[in-house]
Write a protein that holds these residues in place. Structure first.
Motif, PDB file in Angstrom:
ATOM      1  N   MET A   1      12.796  35.360 -30.875  1.00 15.21           N
ATOM      2  CA  MET A   1      12.444  34.685 -29.624  1.00 15.21           C
ATOM      3  C   MET A   1      13.687  34.174 -28.918  1.00 15.21           C
ATOM      4  N   ARG A   2      14.549  33.493 -29.665  1.00 11.42           N
ATOM      5  CA  ARG A   2      15.718  32.881 -29.033  1.00 11.42           C
ATOM      6  C   ARG A   2      16.688  33.934 -28.497  1.00 11.42           C
ATOM      7  N   GLU A   3      16.900  34.991 -29.271  1.00  4.67           N
ATOM      8  CA  GLU A   3      17.801  36.053 -28.804  1.00  4.67           C
ATOM      9  C   GLU A   3      17.256  36.725 -27.552  1.00  4.67           C
ATOM     10  N   SER A   4      15.958  37.026 -27.553  1.00  3.45           N
ATOM     11  CA  SER A   4      15.360  37.717 -26.403  1.00  3.45           C
ATOM     12  C   SER A   4      15.403  36.852 -25.148  1.00  3.45           C
ATOM     13  N   LEU A   5      15.031  35.582 -25.279  1.00  2.00           N
ATOM     14  CA  LEU A   5      15.056  34.693 -24.118  1.00  2.00           C
ATOM     15  C   LEU A   5      16.480  34.487 -23.612  1.00  2.00           C
ATOM     16  N   ALA A   6      17.443  34.369 -24.531  1.00  3.72           N
ATOM     17  CA  ALA A   6      18.827  34.105 -24.127  1.00  3.72           C
ATOM     18  C   ALA A   6      19.407  35.239 -23.300  1.00  3.72           C
TER      19      ALA A   6
ATOM     20  N   SER B   1      16.462  46.417 -40.099  1.00  6.81           N
ATOM     21  CA  SER B   1      15.925  47.160 -38.966  1.00  6.81           C
ATOM     22  C   SER B   1      14.575  46.549 -38.607  1.00  6.81           C
ATOM     23  N   LEU B   2      14.345  46.359 -37.328  1.00  5.26           N
ATOM     24  CA  LEU B   2      13.099  45.761 -36.874  1.00  5.26           C
ATOM     25  C   LEU B   2      12.020  46.829 -36.746  1.00  5.26           C
ATOM     26  N   ALA B   3      10.789  46.416 -37.013  1.00  7.36           N
ATOM     27  CA  ALA B   3       9.657  47.313 -36.881  1.00  7.36           C
ATOM     28  C   ALA B   3       9.402  47.600 -35.402  1.00  7.36           C
ATOM     29  N   PRO B   4       8.768  48.728 -35.096  1.00  2.49           N
ATOM     30  CA  PRO B   4       8.486  49.061 -33.682  1.00  2.49           C
ATOM     31  C   PRO B   4       7.737  47.960 -32.945  1.00  2.49           C
ATOM     32  N   ASP B   5       6.774  47.308 -33.630  1.00  4.83           N
ATOM     33  CA  ASP B   5       6.027  46.263 -32.932  1.00  4.83           C
ATOM     34  C   ASP B   5       6.898  45.050 -32.635  1.00  4.83           C
ATOM     35  N   GLN B   6       7.889  44.779 -33.491  1.00  3.99           N
ATOM     36  CA  GLN B   6       8.818  43.692 -33.215  1.00  3.99           C
ATOM     37  C   GLN B   6       9.703  44.023 -32.020  1.00  3.99           C
ATOM     38  N   LEU B   7      10.187  45.255 -31.971  1.00  2.00           N
ATOM     39  CA  LEU B   7      11.017  45.680 -30.850  1.00  2.00           C
ATOM     40  C   LEU B   7      10.226  45.647 -29.546  1.00  2.00           C
ATOM     41  N   ASP B   8       8.981  46.099 -29.602  1.00  2.00           N
ATOM     42  CA  ASP B   8       8.137  46.082 -28.402  1.00  2.00           C
ATOM     43  C   ASP B   8       7.894  44.656 -27.934  1.00  2.00           C
ATOM     44  N   TRP B   9       7.661  43.750 -28.891  1.00  2.00           N
ATOM     45  CA  TRP B   9       7.402  42.361 -28.521  1.00  2.00           C
ATOM     46  C   TRP B   9       8.639  41.728 -27.891  1.00  2.00           C
ATOM     47  N   CYS B  10       9.818  42.022 -28.423  1.00  2.00           N
ATOM     48  CA  CYS B  10      11.055  41.486 -27.840  1.00  2.00           C
ATOM     49  C   CYS B  10      11.243  41.987 -26.411  1.00  2.00           C
ATOM     50  N   ALA B  11      10.948  43.254 -26.185  1.00  2.23           N
ATOM     51  CA  ALA B  11      11.050  43.804 -24.827  1.00  2.23           C
ATOM     52  C   ALA B  11      10.055  43.131 -23.895  1.00  2.23           C
ATOM     53  N   GLU B  12       8.841  42.911 -24.390  1.00  2.00           N
ATOM     54  CA  GLU B  12       7.831  42.230 -23.580  1.00  2.00           C
ATOM     55  C   GLU B  12       8.265  40.811 -23.253  1.00  2.00           C
ATOM     56  N   LEU B  13       8.872  40.139 -24.226  1.00  2.00           N
ATOM     57  CA  LEU B  13       9.313  38.765 -24.008  1.00  2.00           C
ATOM     58  C   LEU B  13      10.429  38.713 -22.966  1.00  2.00           C
ATOM     59  N   ARG B  14      11.342  39.676 -23.014  1.00  2.00           N
ATOM     60  CA  ARG B  14      12.404  39.704 -22.001  1.00  2.00           C
ATOM     61  C   ARG B  14      11.818  39.925 -20.603  1.00  2.00           C
ATOM     62  N   GLU B  15      10.812  40.773 -20.521  1.00  2.00           N
ATOM     63  CA  GLU B  15      10.165  41.002 -19.222  1.00  2.00           C
ATOM     64  C   GLU B  15       9.458  39.741 -18.731  1.00  2.00           C
TER      65      GLU B  15
ATOM     66  N   PHE C   1       5.854  27.327 -34.908  1.00  2.00           N
ATOM     67  CA  PHE C   1       5.331  26.842 -36.182  1.00  2.00           C
ATOM     68  C   PHE C   1       4.717  27.946 -37.033  1.00  2.00           C
ATOM     69  N   THR C   2       4.704  29.167 -36.528  1.00  4.60           N
ATOM     70  CA  THR C   2       4.016  30.238 -37.250  1.00  4.60           C
ATOM     71  C   THR C   2       4.856  31.478 -37.481  1.00  4.60           C
ATOM     72  N   SER C   3       5.987  31.618 -36.821  1.00  6.34           N
ATOM     73  CA  SER C   3       6.696  32.905 -36.825  1.00  6.34           C
ATOM     74  C   SER C   3       7.791  33.007 -37.871  1.00  6.34           C
ATOM     75  N   GLY C   4       8.117  31.909 -38.572  1.00  4.21           N
ATOM     76  CA  GLY C   4       9.188  31.963 -39.542  1.00  4.21           C
ATOM     77  C   GLY C   4      10.557  31.999 -38.895  1.00  4.21           C
ATOM     78  N   ALA C   5      11.582  32.045 -39.742  1.00  3.53           N
ATOM     79  CA  ALA C   5      12.952  31.989 -39.232  1.00  3.53           C
ATOM     80  C   ALA C   5      13.317  33.236 -38.444  1.00  3.53           C
TER      81      ALA C   5
END
Length: 377
Positions: A65-70, A5-19, A55-59
């Motif tokens: 990032m890739r899922e959100s952008l895709a 399960s992703l943390a709230p800040d991870q979910l928020d960041w993914c939503a921001e990235l999609r926007e 180079f900083t975010s790990g696997a």
């Protein structure tokens, strides 16, 4: 991450990235020339700080990032991933001078990177590559070809894998080199592919490389390649999951509003069950991708097998889900410019690149048998 399960800040960041992808990246992607590197798009990825995150975010961060952008802009996703694939060996194995010269340029989106492993006769069988690194004093000259290289021939530098040892040495005779694009003897051509990504052929006619160009150690190139792929294979799965999610979302919207046989399509049991199966496959693939990425980040055992499983399941799943979405949309999905027409072309290649599905099955089976043998008394 045991429950994935992703943390709230991870979910928020993914939503921001999609926007951000919809507002700032998709318009640039639409202006790009098919089959060519979209440098304004790469530069915008750098401006948004996304390339530095490679180079900083790990696997797991890479997968998010890739899922959100895709889900929003596959062109931006691919541009990001190719920068990471080409530059990661420099980040992980480069000398101080190599890293200082190239990584800031990659992070800023000013330099385009490429990962040059595949050859006309050695695609998925990376240990069989034939590009020769012929001794020239204390240096070498590269002679041969690379094929199906993303970002070629427009990249600014290439991570190139060449044979410094005898063919009989197999993977132990391979060395990784950082080769700037302006080296004499290096030329290339564009290839016209089904999905209109920048992909090309590279020809090496005695290209000079020296000890300062080696990534890692002489003879250690196969490890450089495999360790890079172990990081990026789960994220290929994330790319596939993102496309599958976009197809599922489009199908949910379409079947809820499209009327046939006296009511919405969603009220037909055959349609509802098919949508349920699509959702089941997407979520299963997503969990496998997150598990593999978490294993990589935690240094767990069995990373190559987990990475292979994630890529295999997610890419095969995405093909199935996108195909089902096309079927439920009908002929409109085949109209050029429709989201699903785009995804239908995009979804096929990930089952081949960075190790075809058959190669992933071989990796999985080999690791399972090895583990079984190790448990024997």
């Amino acid at each position: 991450m045991g429950t994935f399960s992703l943390a709230p800040d991870q979910l928020d960041w993914c939503a921001e990235l999609r926007e951000l992808a919809g507002r700032r990246l998709a318009p640039l992607a639409e202006k790009g020339e098919p089959g060519r590197v979209n440098r304004p798009l790469v530069a915008e990825l750098g401006q948004l700080g996304l390339l530095d995150r490679l180079f900083t975010s790990g696997a797991l961060g890479l997968c998010l990032m890739r899922e959100s952008l895709a889900q929003v802009c596959t062109e931006a996703e691919t541009a990001l991933a190719l920068q990471g694939l080409g530059a990661h060996p420099v980040h992980a194995y480069g000398t101080k001078e190599q890293r200082e010269r190239w990584l800031p340029e990659v992070s800023a989106g000013r330099a385009v990177a490429a990962f040059a492993l595949s050859e006309p006769g050695a695609g998925s069988d990376a240990a069989a590559l034939a590009l020769r690194a012929e001794p020239d004093g204390d240096a070498w000259r590269l002679t041969g070809e690379k094929c199906w290289i993303s970002n070629a021939p427009e990249a600014d530098f290439y991570t190139v894998f060449a044979r410094t040892g005898a063919p009989a040495e197999g993977p132990r005779g391979v060395t990784a080199f950082l080769v700037p694009a302006d080296r004499p003897g290096l030329t290339g051509d564009h290839l016209d592919m089904l999905s209109q990504h920048p992909i090309g052929l590279l020809t090496f006619a005695g290209v000079p490389v020296g000890p300062d160009d080696v990534l890692g150690e002489v003879g250690g190139g196969f490890g450089v390649a495999m360790n890079t792929l172990n990081l990026f294979r789960p994220s290929v799965g994330a790319f596939a999951v993102g496309m599958a999610q976009a197809a599922l979302d489009a199908t949910l919207a379409h079947t809820a509003q499209r009327r046939a046989f006296g009511g919405p399509l969603k009220e037909l049991q055959t349609v509802a069950h098919q949508v349920a199966d699509m959702a089941l496959r997407v979520e299963s693939a997503r969990l496998m991708v997150y598990a593999a990425a978490s294993a990589y980040d935690e240094g767990a055992d069995g990373v190559p097998r987990r990475a292979a499983m994630a890529k295999l399941l997610a890419t095969e799943t995405a093909q199935q889900v996108v195909d089902a979405a096309v079927q439920l949309h009908g002929a409109r999905a085949l109209h050029r410019g429709h989201l699903l027409e785009h995804l239908y072309r995009e979804v096929r290649a990930p089952r081949i690149y960075e190790g075809a599905s058959e190669i992933q099955r071989a990796i999985i089976a080999r690791d399972l048998y090895r583990a079984t043998e190790a448990r024997k008394p």
